[in-house]
Motif scaffolding. Structure first.
Motif, PDB file in Angstrom:
ATOM      1  N   PHE A  82     -11.139  -5.662 -13.927  1.00  0.00           N
ATOM      2  CA  PHE A  82      -9.770  -4.466 -13.315  1.00  0.00           C
ATOM      3  C   PHE A  82      -9.830  -4.613 -11.991  1.00  0.00           C
ATOM      4  O   PHE A  82     -10.228  -4.223 -11.183  1.00  0.00           O
ATOM      5  N   ASN A  83      -9.010  -5.788 -11.430  1.00  0.00           N
ATOM      6  CA  ASN A  83      -9.094  -6.398 -10.233  1.00  0.00           C
ATOM      7  C   ASN A  83      -9.875  -7.259  -9.624  1.00  0.00           C
ATOM      8  O   ASN A  83     -10.149  -6.352  -8.742  1.00  0.00           O
ATOM      9  N   GLY A  84     -10.664  -8.053 -10.194  1.00  0.00           N
ATOM     10  CA  GLY A  84     -12.443  -8.372  -9.856  1.00  0.00           C
ATOM     11  C   GLY A  84     -13.545  -6.684  -9.759  1.00  0.00           C
ATOM     12  O   GLY A  84     -13.917  -7.266  -9.356  1.00  0.00           O
ATOM     13  N   GLU A  85     -12.515  -6.466 -10.598  1.00  0.00           N
ATOM     14  CA  GLU A  85     -14.273  -5.022 -10.308  1.00  0.00           C
ATOM     15  C   GLU A  85     -14.262  -4.005 -11.168  1.00  0.00           C
ATOM     16  O   GLU A  85     -12.954  -4.505 -12.095  1.00  0.00           O
ATOM     17  N   SER A  86     -15.090  -4.029 -11.593  1.00  0.00           N
ATOM     18  CA  SER A  86     -15.358  -3.203 -13.110  1.00  0.00           C
ATOM     19  C   SER A  86     -14.824  -1.780 -13.200  1.00  0.00           C
ATOM     20  O   SER A  86     -14.956  -1.470 -12.356  1.00  0.00           O
ATOM     21  N   GLN A  87     -14.081  -1.702 -14.227  1.00  0.00           N
ATOM     22  CA  GLN A  87     -13.739  -0.310 -14.501  1.00  0.00           C
ATOM     23  C   GLN A  87     -15.101   1.092 -14.337  1.00  0.00           C
ATOM     24  O   GLN A  87     -14.223   1.985 -13.089  1.00  0.00           O
ATOM     25  N   SER A  88     -15.534   0.882 -14.481  1.00  0.00           N
ATOM     26  CA  SER A  88     -16.622   1.868 -14.264  1.00  0.00           C
ATOM     27  C   SER A  88     -16.812   1.718 -12.638  1.00  0.00           C
ATOM     28  O   SER A  88     -17.025   2.722 -12.142  1.00  0.00           O
ATOM     29  N   ASN A  89     -16.814   1.008 -11.485  1.00  0.00           N
ATOM     30  CA  ASN A  89     -16.846   0.621 -10.353  1.00  0.00           C
ATOM     31  C   ASN A  89     -16.052   1.804  -9.644  1.00  0.00           C
ATOM     32  O   ASN A  89     -15.794   2.033  -9.027  1.00  0.00           O
ATOM     33  N   SER A  90     -15.015   1.244 -10.320  1.00  0.00           N
ATOM     34  CA  SER A  90     -13.618   2.007 -10.515  1.00  0.00           C
ATOM     35  C   SER A  90     -13.086   3.409 -10.172  1.00  0.00           C
ATOM     36  O   SER A  90     -13.262   4.079  -9.305  1.00  0.00           O
ATOM     37  N   ASN A  91     -14.153   3.797 -11.514  1.00  0.00           N
ATOM     38  CA  ASN A  91     -14.676   4.623 -11.804  1.00  0.00           C
ATOM     39  C   ASN A  91     -15.174   5.975 -10.549  1.00  0.00           C
ATOM     40  O   ASN A  91     -14.812   7.098  -9.638  1.00  0.00           O
ATOM     41  N   LEU A  92     -16.253   5.798 -10.481  1.00  0.00           N
ATOM     42  CA  LEU A  92     -17.197   5.988  -9.580  1.00  0.00           C
ATOM     43  C   LEU A  92     -16.422   6.187  -7.763  1.00  0.00           C
ATOM     44  O   LEU A  92     -16.915   7.186  -7.724  1.00  0.00           O
ATOM     45  N   GLU A  93     -15.864   5.333  -7.701  1.00  0.00           N
ATOM     46  CA  GLU A  93     -15.294   5.219  -6.158  1.00  0.00           C
ATOM     47  C   GLU A  93     -14.530   6.293  -5.981  1.00  0.00           C
ATOM     48  O   GLU A  93     -14.599   6.775  -4.946  1.00  0.00           O
ATOM     49  N   ALA A  94     -13.423   6.393  -6.949  1.00  0.00           N
ATOM     50  CA  ALA A  94     -12.715   7.424  -7.100  1.00  0.00           C
ATOM     51  C   ALA A  94     -13.692   9.052  -6.680  1.00  0.00           C
ATOM     52  O   ALA A  94     -13.104   9.960  -6.758  1.00  0.00           O
ATOM     53  N   VAL A  95     -14.441   8.910  -7.642  1.00  0.00           N
ATOM     54  CA  VAL A  95     -15.351  10.490  -8.086  1.00  0.00           C
ATOM     55  C   VAL A  95     -16.521  10.616  -6.141  1.00  0.00           C
ATOM     56  O   VAL A  95     -15.785  11.520  -6.081  1.00  0.00           O
ATOM     57  N   ARG A  96     -16.550   8.999  -5.246  1.00  0.00           N
ATOM     58  CA  ARG A  96     -17.058   9.670  -4.209  1.00  0.00           C
ATOM     59  C   ARG A  96     -15.451  10.183  -3.637  1.00  0.00           C
ATOM     60  O   ARG A  96     -16.467  10.724  -2.579  1.00  0.00           O
TER      61      ARG A  96
END
Length: 56
Positions: free
Chosen positions: A3-17
């Protein structure tokens, strides 16, 4: 999944943080000291909702 060069799980984790950082300190301000306080608050909210549903 990419997802835009970033994994979806990393994006989700960043949103939670970010959400955790935004809410930091709010529990203490609301008088919640531990999980027991949180459970009591949840019970109160559910009870109020039930009463509202039955009286409408």
């Amino acid at each position: 999944m990419e997802f835009n060069g970033e994994s979806q799980s990393n994006s989700n984790l960043e949103a939670v943080r970010r959400a955790q950082a935004d809410f930091e300190g709010d529990a203490q301000e609301a008088g919640l000291r531990d999980e027991d306080d949180l459970m009591e608050l949840i019970k109160e909210i559910r009870k109020e909702r039930a009463v509202r549903l039955w009286t409408e």
